[in-house]
Design a protein around this motif. Structure first.
Motif, PDB file in Angstrom:
ATOM      1  N   ARG A 209     -26.686   7.409  11.770  1.00  0.00           N
ATOM      2  CA  ARG A 209     -26.835   8.646  12.532  1.00  0.00           C
ATOM      3  C   ARG A 209     -27.602   8.384  13.833  1.00  0.00           C
ATOM      4  NH1 ARG A 209     -30.686  13.021  10.043  1.00  0.00           N
ATOM      5  NH2 ARG A 209     -29.636  12.251   8.166  1.00  0.00           N
ATOM      6  N   GLN A 210     -28.693   7.624  13.740  1.00  0.00           N
ATOM      7  CA  GLN A 210     -29.477   7.323  14.935  1.00  0.00           C
ATOM      8  C   GLN A 210     -28.717   6.405  15.891  1.00  0.00           C
ATOM      9  OE1 GLN A 210     -33.022   5.686  13.214  1.00  0.00           O
ATOM     10  NE2 GLN A 210     -33.951   7.703  12.813  1.00  0.00           N
ATOM     11  N   GLN A 221     -20.390  13.719  15.553  1.00  0.00           N
ATOM     12  CA  GLN A 221     -20.634  13.010  14.301  1.00  0.00           C
ATOM     13  C   GLN A 221     -20.102  13.834  13.133  1.00  0.00           C
ATOM     14  OE1 GLN A 221     -24.345  11.035  13.636  1.00  0.00           O
ATOM     15  NE2 GLN A 221     -24.966  11.183  15.792  1.00  0.00           N
ATOM     16  N   VAL A 222     -19.398  13.146  12.216  1.00  0.00           N
ATOM     17  CA  VAL A 222     -18.795  13.785  11.052  1.00  0.00           C
ATOM     18  C   VAL A 222     -19.346  13.116   9.809  1.00  0.00           C
ATOM     19  CG1 VAL A 222     -16.655  14.313   9.830  1.00  0.00           C
ATOM     20  CG2 VAL A 222     -16.694  14.329  12.335  1.00  0.00           C
ATOM     21  N   SER A 223     -20.019  13.886   8.979  1.00  0.00           N
ATOM     22  CA  SER A 223     -20.515  13.383   7.697  1.00  0.00           C
ATOM     23  C   SER A 223     -19.378  13.453   6.683  1.00  0.00           C
ATOM     24  CB  SER A 223     -21.705  14.216   7.222  1.00  0.00           C
ATOM     25  OG  SER A 223     -22.260  13.665   6.046  1.00  0.00           O
ATOM     26  N   ASP A 224     -19.037  12.336   6.120  1.00  0.00           N
ATOM     27  CA  ASP A 224     -17.854  12.235   5.265  1.00  0.00           C
ATOM     28  C   ASP A 224     -17.971  13.144   4.046  1.00  0.00           C
ATOM     29  OD1 ASP A 224     -15.383  11.062   4.284  1.00  0.00           O
ATOM     30  OD2 ASP A 224     -16.649  10.025   2.823  1.00  0.00           O
ATOM     31  N   ARG A 225     -16.913  13.879   3.768  1.00  0.00           N
ATOM     32  CA  ARG A 225     -16.938  14.856   2.677  1.00  0.00           C
ATOM     33  C   ARG A 225     -17.015  14.180   1.307  1.00  0.00           C
ATOM     34  NH1 ARG A 225     -11.557  17.784   4.060  1.00  0.00           N
ATOM     35  NH2 ARG A 225     -12.401  17.329   6.115  1.00  0.00           N
ATOM     36  N   SER A 446     -20.514  29.796   5.435  1.00  0.00           N
ATOM     37  CA  SER A 446     -21.521  30.092   4.407  1.00  0.00           C
ATOM     38  C   SER A 446     -22.422  28.897   4.113  1.00  0.00           C
ATOM     39  CB  SER A 446     -20.827  30.536   3.112  1.00  0.00           C
ATOM     40  OG  SER A 446     -19.933  29.530   2.648  1.00  0.00           O
ATOM     41  N   LEU A 447     -22.359  27.850   4.935  1.00  0.00           N
ATOM     42  CA  LEU A 447     -23.195  26.668   4.689  1.00  0.00           C
ATOM     43  C   LEU A 447     -24.684  26.971   4.800  1.00  0.00           C
ATOM     44  CD1 LEU A 447     -23.429  23.617   4.158  1.00  0.00           C
ATOM     45  CD2 LEU A 447     -23.190  23.251   6.622  1.00  0.00           C
ATOM     46  N   PRO A 448     -25.178  27.699   5.827  1.00  0.00           N
ATOM     47  CA  PRO A 448     -26.629  27.981   5.873  1.00  0.00           C
ATOM     48  C   PRO A 448     -27.122  28.747   4.640  1.00  0.00           C
ATOM     49  CG  PRO A 448     -25.593  28.434   7.992  1.00  0.00           C
ATOM     50  CD  PRO A 448     -24.484  28.183   7.032  1.00  0.00           C
ATOM     51  N   ARG A 473     -27.204  18.978   9.502  1.00  0.00           N
ATOM     52  CA  ARG A 473     -26.325  20.122   9.234  1.00  0.00           C
ATOM     53  C   ARG A 473     -25.099  20.134  10.128  1.00  0.00           C
ATOM     54  NH1 ARG A 473     -28.829  26.084   9.113  1.00  0.00           N
ATOM     55  NH2 ARG A 473     -28.981  25.717  11.371  1.00  0.00           N
ATOM     56  N   ASP A 474     -25.234  19.759  11.401  1.00  0.00           N
ATOM     57  CA  ASP A 474     -24.078  19.789  12.300  1.00  0.00           C
ATOM     58  C   ASP A 474     -22.993  18.827  11.822  1.00  0.00           C
ATOM     59  OD1 ASP A 474     -25.354  21.640  13.844  1.00  0.00           O
ATOM     60  OD2 ASP A 474     -26.151  20.169  15.280  1.00  0.00           O
ATOM     61  N   ALA A 475     -23.392  17.596  11.422  1.00  0.00           N
ATOM     62  CA  ALA A 475     -22.405  16.635  10.937  1.00  0.00           C
ATOM     63  C   ALA A 475     -21.807  17.076   9.610  1.00  0.00           C
ATOM     64  CB  ALA A 475     -23.046  15.252  10.791  1.00  0.00           C
ATOM     65  N   VAL A 476     -22.608  17.722   8.762  1.00  0.00           N
ATOM     66  CA  VAL A 476     -22.088  18.238   7.486  1.00  0.00           C
ATOM     67  C   VAL A 476     -21.051  19.325   7.741  1.00  0.00           C
ATOM     68  CG1 VAL A 476     -22.709  19.484   5.380  1.00  0.00           C
ATOM     69  CG2 VAL A 476     -24.161  17.629   6.205  1.00  0.00           C
TER      70      VAL A 476
END
Length: 535
Positions: A209-210, A221-225, A446-448, A473-476
């Motif tokens: 991420r960094q 950035q995309v956090s893999d599902r 509804s993520l938050p 959270r943005d990548a998620v």
């Protein structure tokens, strides 16, 4: 038969049991281009012989004794005074193999590496040592690296406790490069040297991420599902491990009059087996040191245990929670136990006859198993009927994370009892299903709210996960809503492991990088070729 000789004059062909030798010469009067400036020339200086190895012919090595011309360069400004003519498709400068044979050697080296490639070439009657095969492999240039629009980043186990980083073009599904380590600095440097990445798919690693943030700050950035789902499933398993005493509630009650008690504490159970006595001793030792105020690391050093093992014993409420209980294996005789009991009550006590009767009913097991099954009946004891064990924490987590439409009737029968007996597992189940709905609908609105509920559960595994997801959270949200993922990375990492095993794990990073990149392009090249349908 030999199209590579179409531009030369064949003088003779000698065939022996060991080798096929072709003697040929280039045609006189045909202009040849200078290797320095490219100007054509027919001014001959002399001739000399070249010995070329070609692919085998009828299983025999093919040697070509070729007489070529040395010509003067008629360009007065060219630094070369003389040059040797080259025959397209037959000769290459400073090479004693034809292009066809060289291509075959390189392809075999890419696919099988050194020792395996040498053996395969020996089968093809081409003699090359493993060192020579590896040398030819490392001479093959890597394809030009094109900066991808969608980049996949993931780590893999290199050797021992060392990890490496693999970069993949998520659009073409081809590997780009790999290196040792998984630090943010090197990834950021690579991204700065190759600008143009718009989307970067990764797991939840802080280092990646960094690195992406510093090297390509404008990239999404995309956090893999898959990694998100895997992290949630692991936290559910941790909750199930902490509530191991609730897991027997999933089993159907023995009778309506005397249902199985699952709330009864297990502290009074005696340790009968060697594994149970060992687990009890470790549990008491770890708990005593933890109560005295010692840290997990100091306890691990004193007892000679891994720190994770100490953490597991420190979290456990009873020693029964850490005992390894191997699952009972299903026996092929289980469906026939009622018949055995019936025949025994009718007076048939011969194990041999009972085995023959079971064989007539379709039993394929051995006579010895039937003999051991009726042994308790000879002592006046009941048959050892199969007893269902409660689900393990891993099984309980799999039940919870499995989609309701894909659950078997066995799971659907036991899941309501399990969730009714354990409110924490029901809470985890509800949160899992809500997150699964977000993934299915690709809707992160509804993520938050979900993260807030995750943090307010009061369950340590889920609150820790909520804290980590909030930081990313943005990548998620991008992982939930966009079609980009790290699936292609996982497939390429499987291929990296295959190449490592082919080379018995002794490959250096440079050789491994060369083979991983080249073999992917080689497969793509041959996969694109049309195949003739059999007649």
């Amino acid at each position: 038969m030999l199209p590579q000789l179409s531009d030369v004059v064949v003088i003779s062909v000698e065939v022996s049991d060991a080798v096929v030798t072709v003697r040929a010469r280039t045609r006189s009067g045909v202009p040849a281009g200078c290797t320095g400036c490219g100007q054509l020339s027919t001014w001959r200086h002399s001739r000399y012989a070249r010995c070329l190895s070609d692919v085998t012919l009828a299983g025999r090595p093919l040697l070509i004794d070729l007489s070529v011309r040395r010509l003067y360069c008629e360009n007065t400004t060219c630094p070369k005074v003389t040059f040797t003519e080259q025959v397209p498709g037959l000769t290459v400068r400073y090479q004693r193999r034809t292009p066809r044979l060289q291509g075959l050697v390189e392809d075999v080296a890419v696919v099988l590496a050194g020792r395996g490639g040498s053996r395969m070439l020996r089968i093809l009657n081409i003699r090359l040592s493993r060192v020579a095969v590896l040398s030819q492999l490392m001479r093959v240039p890597l394809p030009p690296l094109v900066t991808p629009r969608v980049l996949g980043v993931d780590d893999f186990a290199l050797y021992g406790g060392t990890y490496g980083t693999l970069l993949v073009d998520a659009t073409t599904r081809l590997p780009l490069t790999l290196w040792e380590g998984r630090d943010a600095e090197r990834l950021g440097r690579w991204l700065r040297d190759h600008p143009g990445v718009e989307v970067a798919c990764r797991d939840g690693s802080l280092a990646y991420r960094q690195g992406i943030a510093t090297g390509a700050p404008d990239a999404v950035q995309v956090s893999d599902r898959f990694h998100l789902w895997q992290a949630l499933a692991r936290r559910v398993q941790d909750i199930a491990s902490a509530h191991r005493g609730c897991l027997p509630a999933a089993l159907p009650p023995i009778s309506d009059a005397a249902p199985a008690s699952v709330e009864e504490p297990l502290e009074n159970t005696t340790a009968d087996t060697r594994a149970e006595r060992h687990a009890r001793r470790l549990f008491e030792a770890v708990q005593a040191l933890i109560r005295s105020g010692r840290s997990h690391s100091s306890v691990a050093r004193e007892l000679g245990l891994n720190r994770r093992t100490v953490s597991k014993y420190a979290r456990a409420r009873t020693w029964q929670e850490v005992v390894r209980r191997p699952p009972r294996k299903f026996s092929t005789l289980d469906p026939y136990l009622d018949y055995l009991q019936q025949r025994w009550d009718e007076g048939q006590h011969s194990a041999k006859i009972l085995h023959e009767e079971l064989q007539a009913k379709g039993y394929l097991g051995h006579y010895q198993r039937v003999k051991m099954a009726v042994a308790p009946l000879r002592r006046g004891l009941p048959l050892d009927e199969p007893r269902e064990r409660p689900p393990s924490p891993r099984e309980a987590a799999r039940w919870i994370t499995t989609h309701p439409h894909r659950r078997t009737p066995h799971i659907n029968d036991r899941m309501p009892r399990l969730l009714e007996s354990c409110p924490d597992l029901r809470t985890a189940h509800d949160l899992v299903r809500r997150f699964a709905a977000m993934l299915d609908n690709r809707d992160a609105t509804s993520l938050p709210e979900w993260l807030e509920d995750l943090a307010n559960t009061g369950l340590a595994p889920l609150t820790g996960l909520a804290r980590a997801l909030r930081e990313d959270r943005d990548a998620v949200a991008q992982g939930i809503t966009t079609p980009y993922n790290s699936g292609v990375n996982e497939g390429r990492i499987t291929d990296v492991k295959l190449q490592k095993r082919i080379m018995a794990g002794r490959a250096g990073v440079r050789l491994l990088r060369h083979r991983v990149v080249l073999i992917a392009h080689l497969r793509r090249r041959f996969a694109d070729r049309p195949t003739a349908s059999p007649r």
